[in-house]
Design a protein around this motif. Structure first.
Motif, PDB file in Angstrom:
ATOM      1  N   VAL A 193       7.611 -48.561 -12.308  1.00  0.00           N
ATOM      2  CA  VAL A 193       8.529 -48.886 -11.772  1.00  0.00           C
ATOM      3  C   VAL A 193       8.518 -49.669 -10.502  1.00  0.00           C
ATOM      4  CG1 VAL A 193      10.457 -47.800 -10.092  1.00  0.00           C
ATOM      5  CG2 VAL A 193       9.385 -46.453 -11.949  1.00  0.00           C
ATOM      6  N   VAL A 194       9.226 -50.620 -10.184  1.00  0.00           N
ATOM      7  CA  VAL A 194       9.185 -51.696  -9.294  1.00  0.00           C
ATOM      8  C   VAL A 194      10.589 -51.602  -8.556  1.00  0.00           C
ATOM      9  CG1 VAL A 194       9.145 -54.130  -8.484  1.00  0.00           C
ATOM     10  CG2 VAL A 194       7.732 -53.149 -10.257  1.00  0.00           C
ATOM     11  N   ILE A 210      10.614 -50.608 -15.422  1.00  0.00           N
ATOM     12  CA  ILE A 210      12.043 -50.043 -14.851  1.00  0.00           C
ATOM     13  C   ILE A 210      11.918 -50.905 -13.306  1.00  0.00           C
ATOM     14  CG2 ILE A 210      13.049 -48.243 -13.950  1.00  0.00           C
ATOM     15  CD1 ILE A 210      11.436 -46.297 -15.689  1.00  0.00           C
ATOM     16  N   CYS A 211      13.174 -51.683 -13.376  1.00  0.00           N
ATOM     17  CA  CYS A 211      13.157 -52.496 -12.000  1.00  0.00           C
ATOM     18  C   CYS A 211      14.625 -52.008 -11.245  1.00  0.00           C
ATOM     19  CB  CYS A 211      13.432 -53.964 -12.438  1.00  0.00           C
ATOM     20  SG  CYS A 211      11.977 -54.590 -13.129  1.00  0.00           S
ATOM     21  N   ILE A 212      14.613 -51.492 -10.095  1.00  0.00           N
ATOM     22  CA  ILE A 212      15.561 -50.844  -9.380  1.00  0.00           C
ATOM     23  C   ILE A 212      15.721 -51.485  -8.075  1.00  0.00           C
ATOM     24  CG2 ILE A 212      16.063 -48.689  -8.330  1.00  0.00           C
ATOM     25  CD1 ILE A 212      14.197 -47.049 -10.003  1.00  0.00           C
ATOM     26  N   LEU A 213      16.785 -52.016  -7.556  1.00  0.00           N
ATOM     27  CA  LEU A 213      17.142 -52.451  -6.530  1.00  0.00           C
ATOM     28  C   LEU A 213      18.244 -51.377  -5.966  1.00  0.00           C
ATOM     29  CD1 LEU A 213      17.265 -54.817  -4.543  1.00  0.00           C
ATOM     30  CD2 LEU A 213      19.209 -55.737  -5.683  1.00  0.00           C
ATOM     31  N   ARG A 249      23.022 -56.267 -15.087  1.00  0.00           N
ATOM     32  CA  ARG A 249      23.165 -55.631 -16.402  1.00  0.00           C
ATOM     33  C   ARG A 249      22.577 -56.490 -17.453  1.00  0.00           C
ATOM     34  NH1 ARG A 249      28.668 -55.842 -16.338  1.00  0.00           N
ATOM     35  NH2 ARG A 249      28.592 -54.002 -14.822  1.00  0.00           N
ATOM     36  N   GLN A 250      22.664 -57.822 -17.501  1.00  0.00           N
ATOM     37  CA  GLN A 250      22.001 -58.612 -18.511  1.00  0.00           C
ATOM     38  C   GLN A 250      20.327 -58.562 -18.599  1.00  0.00           C
ATOM     39  OE1 GLN A 250      23.404 -62.624 -17.729  1.00  0.00           O
ATOM     40  NE2 GLN A 250      25.398 -62.118 -18.815  1.00  0.00           N
ATOM     41  N   LEU A 251      20.025 -58.300 -17.387  1.00  0.00           N
ATOM     42  CA  LEU A 251      18.284 -58.270 -17.066  1.00  0.00           C
ATOM     43  C   LEU A 251      17.753 -57.238 -17.011  1.00  0.00           C
ATOM     44  CD1 LEU A 251      17.919 -61.166 -14.827  1.00  0.00           C
ATOM     45  CD2 LEU A 251      17.749 -61.217 -17.147  1.00  0.00           C
ATOM     46  N   ASN A 252      18.661 -55.918 -17.076  1.00  0.00           N
ATOM     47  CA  ASN A 252      18.049 -54.471 -17.256  1.00  0.00           C
ATOM     48  C   ASN A 252      17.614 -53.945 -15.845  1.00  0.00           C
ATOM     49  OD1 ASN A 252      18.127 -51.914 -18.348  1.00  0.00           O
ATOM     50  ND2 ASN A 252      16.114 -52.252 -19.209  1.00  0.00           N
ATOM     51  N   ILE A 253      18.291 -54.341 -14.860  1.00  0.00           N
ATOM     52  CA  ILE A 253      18.002 -54.243 -13.395  1.00  0.00           C
ATOM     53  C   ILE A 253      18.923 -53.072 -13.159  1.00  0.00           C
ATOM     54  CG2 ILE A 253      17.652 -54.895 -10.971  1.00  0.00           C
ATOM     55  CD1 ILE A 253      16.904 -57.739 -12.084  1.00  0.00           C
ATOM     56  N   THR A 254      18.239 -51.923 -12.625  1.00  0.00           N
ATOM     57  CA  THR A 254      19.122 -50.700 -12.081  1.00  0.00           C
ATOM     58  C   THR A 254      19.589 -50.911 -10.832  1.00  0.00           C
ATOM     59  OG1 THR A 254      17.991 -49.296 -13.619  1.00  0.00           O
ATOM     60  CG2 THR A 254      19.263 -48.166 -12.033  1.00  0.00           C
TER      61      THR A 254
END
Length: 158
Positions: free
Chosen positions: A83-84, A116-119, A135-140
């Motif tokens: 996770v980042v 898993i990338c979370i902002l 959404r396109q880059l699968n960033i939560t």
């Protein structure tokens, strides 16, 4: 001699109870999203790290600061994925825009190896292109409402 042992045991018990009470008080404060409004950026990163730990994430490390290259918190998810997280502490009326999402998209996977990338923000995201890019880059994207639910329940709102 036995009096020293009893005294040491008593002190140990008192210290242990005090630490448990402090942890419980901190956990209670951590559930209040409003507390994030007066935090500094580094305090918000530490706060989010505690949310991750309480949610079962492992190896949680706060690494934010100058030169962090977009990673404020690193962790291992309960399912073992890396996770980042990038933390954006804002005033509730100041929204996180597309530029911040794009910068994070450029470093999360390629630089930090995020699975898993979370902002995460204690505010909200601007409507439009940034949300679509995420959404396109699968960033939560975790906004104030989702973060509050996560802080209270210990699990991320979907």
């Amino acid at each position: 001699m036995s009096l020293v042992v009893v005294a040491a045991a008593t002190v140990g018990l008192v210290v242990s109870k005090r630490r448990a009470r402090e942890r419980a008080d901190q956990a209670k404060r951590d559930r209040l999203i409003e507390a994030t409004d007066t935090m500094s950026g580094p305090e918000f990163e530490q706060w989010f790290a505690r949310i991750l730990v309480a949610s079962g994430f492992r190896n949680v490390t706060v690494c934010g600061g100058s030169g962090d290259r977009g990673a404020d918190v690193l962790a291992v998810a309960p399912d073992g994925r890396r996770v980042v997280a990038q933390c954006k502490r804002q005033s509730p009326s100041n929204r996180v825009g597309s530029a911040a999402i794009q910068r994070f998209a450029g470093t999360c996977r390629d630089i930090h190896g995020g699975e898993i990338c979370i902002l995460v923000t204690n505010s909200f995201f601007t409507a439009g292109d940034g949300i679509e890019i995420a959404r396109q880059l699968n960033i939560t994207l975790i906004d104030r409402n989702a973060l509050e639910v996560w802080a209270w329940t210990g699990s991320r709102a979907t």
